[in-house]
Scaffold this active site. Structure first.
Site, mmCIF file in Angstrom:
data_model
loop_
_atom_site.group_PDB
_atom_site.id
_atom_site.type_symbol
_atom_site.label_atom_id
_atom_site.label_comp_id
_atom_site.label_asym_id
_atom_site.label_seq_id
_atom_site.Cartn_x
_atom_site.Cartn_y
_atom_site.Cartn_z
ATOM 1 N N LYS A 1 0.837 -1.204 0.000
ATOM 2 C CA LYS A 1 0.000 0.000 0.000
ATOM 3 C C LYS A 1 0.872 1.255 0.000
ATOM 4 O O LYS A 1 2.060 1.184 0.334
ATOM 5 C CB LYS A 1 -0.911 -0.015 1.237
ATOM 6 C CG LYS A 1 -0.180 0.012 2.573
ATOM 7 C CD LYS A 1 -1.108 -0.369 3.730
ATOM 8 C CE LYS A 1 -0.379 -0.360 5.055
ATOM 9 N NZ LYS A 1 -1.191 -0.943 6.141
ATOM 10 N N ARG B 1 -10.519 -0.721 15.115
ATOM 11 C CA ARG B 1 -10.379 0.162 13.955
ATOM 12 C C ARG B 1 -11.367 -0.288 12.881
ATOM 13 O O ARG B 1 -12.326 0.401 12.601
ATOM 14 C CB ARG B 1 -8.931 0.109 13.471
ATOM 15 C CG ARG B 1 -8.597 1.150 12.454
ATOM 16 C CD ARG B 1 -7.119 1.195 12.140
ATOM 17 N NE ARG B 1 -6.664 0.022 11.377
ATOM 18 C CZ ARG B 1 -5.429 -0.107 10.901
ATOM 19 N NH1 ARG B 1 -4.529 0.844 11.116
ATOM 20 N NH2 ARG B 1 -5.071 -1.174 10.218
ATOM 21 N N TYR C 1 12.758 31.469 6.354
ATOM 22 C CA TYR C 1 11.485 32.136 6.643
ATOM 23 C C TYR C 1 11.333 32.437 8.137
ATOM 24 O O TYR C 1 11.731 31.644 8.979
ATOM 25 C CB TYR C 1 10.313 31.246 6.216
ATOM 26 C CG TYR C 1 10.084 31.200 4.730
ATOM 27 C CD1 TYR C 1 10.014 32.371 3.962
ATOM 28 C CD2 TYR C 1 9.919 29.981 4.078
ATOM 29 C CE1 TYR C 1 9.796 32.311 2.589
ATOM 30 C CE2 TYR C 1 9.695 29.920 2.710
ATOM 31 C CZ TYR C 1 9.637 31.094 1.974
ATOM 32 O OH TYR C 1 9.406 31.034 0.627
ATOM 33 N N MET D 1 9.063 24.854 1.487
ATOM 34 C CA MET D 1 8.362 23.893 0.642
ATOM 35 C C MET D 1 9.334 23.094 -0.219
ATOM 36 O O MET D 1 9.211 21.879 -0.352
ATOM 37 C CB MET D 1 7.349 24.619 -0.256
ATOM 38 C CG MET D 1 6.477 23.642 -1.040
ATOM 39 S SD MET D 1 5.372 24.431 -2.207
ATOM 40 C CE MET D 1 4.308 25.351 -1.123
#
Ligand SMILES: *Cc1c(COP(=O)(O)O)cnc(C)c1O
EC number: 5.1.1.1
Length: 372
Positions: free
Chosen positions: A38, A136, A264, A314
């Site tokens: 997966k 779950r 930043y 990013m």
């Protein structure tokens, strides 16, 4: 492998082969091996990994969602594929691509029977999931009679397996709980068999179940993280080899003087001592989250640790290379064989699972294949 000249995820299929053999060595010879592929085979490459494992003789595959299985079929994977968490909206597709659903509650069981019979299916293989403590997905122990009555009332489906999932197989402090789960699963399976008249395939172990609970192997095991090289314990991880290495290069080097800041929000400010930084072409859009910033995470350059300084951007991170002899264009290891994804994940209080599955599709995958 030539030195990286851009950000790449190197995937070593020889390491995959090693891990497969190691995990198999823990099993009885006739225990089936289901490979969990997966989420792009845990962030590597679902097709290359599945195709290689198919050649090595794996018995089964599992994905989480139907579309993941469709992609594997389209690229030529022919072994059975169990879809762990199918949603009814895609059931027609599931049938079209011969994927096998996990059915975990009355709603999804009835929806599947209704769509499969509309599609004129007979004896369609399905897998019934039981909840034994993870809470779950899954039917409860007292749903057995209901499930059997539904299965017996139709020719549409055939129960190929019964399964459950361990909640804490990696945590030996939870041994009593895990043994209770295993016992509960046995009771469910016996009850099911008595009511329906045959015993489907039984499976409940993930990688840590394979390593820690031989009594939970049953007829098949489901391994994901172990194939990718992590054993959820320091000891087991030494026997496994991480299949993926994330590498990049230094784009630019800066000399930061007193009073200057980096990145930043000026999150890193020079304390007055001289700092040398390297800017690297990968950021949170590539899977290195902001939680690795500000001194937590690190990369390796010429064998030396370079901490990430300031905020993760990013598309870029800046690392401290004050004490490292390096230049623009030099190779950088973000994680790999020696400084592993498990080591890096720990710096941000997370797991190898989260880090490796986060490496985004923007990062180029390259493959190291066996010479044969
Ligand atoms: C993801 C998953 C696995 C694989 O677990 P690992 O710890 O990666 O081996 C097995 N079973 C189920 C139901 C899963 O969702």
């Amino acid at each position: 492998m030539p030195k990286a000249q851009e950000t790449v995820l190197e995937i070593d299929l020889k390491a995959l082969h090693h891990n497969f053999k190691y995990l198999k060595s823990k099993l009885q010879p006739n225990t089936k091996f289901l490979a969990v592929v997966k989420a792009f085979a845990y962030g590597s490459d679902a097709y290359e990994v599945a195709n290689y494992l198919q050649k090595l003789g794996v018995d089964y595959f599992a994905v989480a969602y139907i579309n993941e299985g469709v992609e594997l079929r389209k690229s030529g994977i022919t072994k059975p594929i169990l879809v762990l968490h199918p949603l009814a909206v895609n059931f027609k597709k599931l049938i079209e691509f011969a994927l096998e659903p996990s059915l975990y509650n009355a709603k999804i069981l009835n929806e599947f029977i209704s769509i499969a019979s509309a599609e004129k299916q007979i004896n369609y293989p399905v897998h019934i999931k039981f909840n034994t403590g993870l809470n779950r997905l899954g039917f409860w122990e007292n749903d057995v009679d209901y499930v059997v009555s539904k299965v017996k009332a139709t020719k549409t489906i055939n129960v190929k397996s019964l399964f459950s999932h361990l909640a804490a197989s990696e945590d030996l402090n939870e041994r009593d709980f895990t043994l209770k789960q295993i016992n509960n699963f046995k009771i469910i399976a016996e009850h099911f068999k008595t009511k329906i008249g045959y015993m489907p395939i039984l499976h409940m172990s993930n990688t840590s179940g394979v390593l820690n609970y031989p009594e939970a192997h049953f007829d098949m095991i489901r391994s994901g993280i172990g194939l990718y090289g992590f054993g959820n314990s320091e000891k087991e991880s030494t026997y496994l080899k991480p299949i993926s290495s994330l590498k990049t290069v230094i784009s630019q080097i800066h000399k930061i003087e007193k009073g200057e800041s980096v990145g930043y929000n000026r999150a890193y400010k020079s304390d007055g001592s001289f700092t040398k930084t390297a800017t690297l072409p990968l950021g949170h859009a590539d899977g290195i989250g902001r939680h690795y910033g500000n001194g937590k995470g690190f990369v390796t350059i010429h064998g030396q640790k370079a901490p990430i300084i300031g905020n993760v951007c990013m598309d870029m991170i800046m690392v401290d290379v004050t004490n490292i002899d390096c230049k623009e264009g030099d190779e950088v290891i973000v994680f790999g064989e020696h400084s592993t994804a498990e080591n890096l994940a720990e710096t941000a209080n997370t797991l190898s699972y989260e880090l490796i599955t986060s490496i985004s599709q923007r990062v180029k995958r390259v493959f190291l294949k066996e010479d044969t």
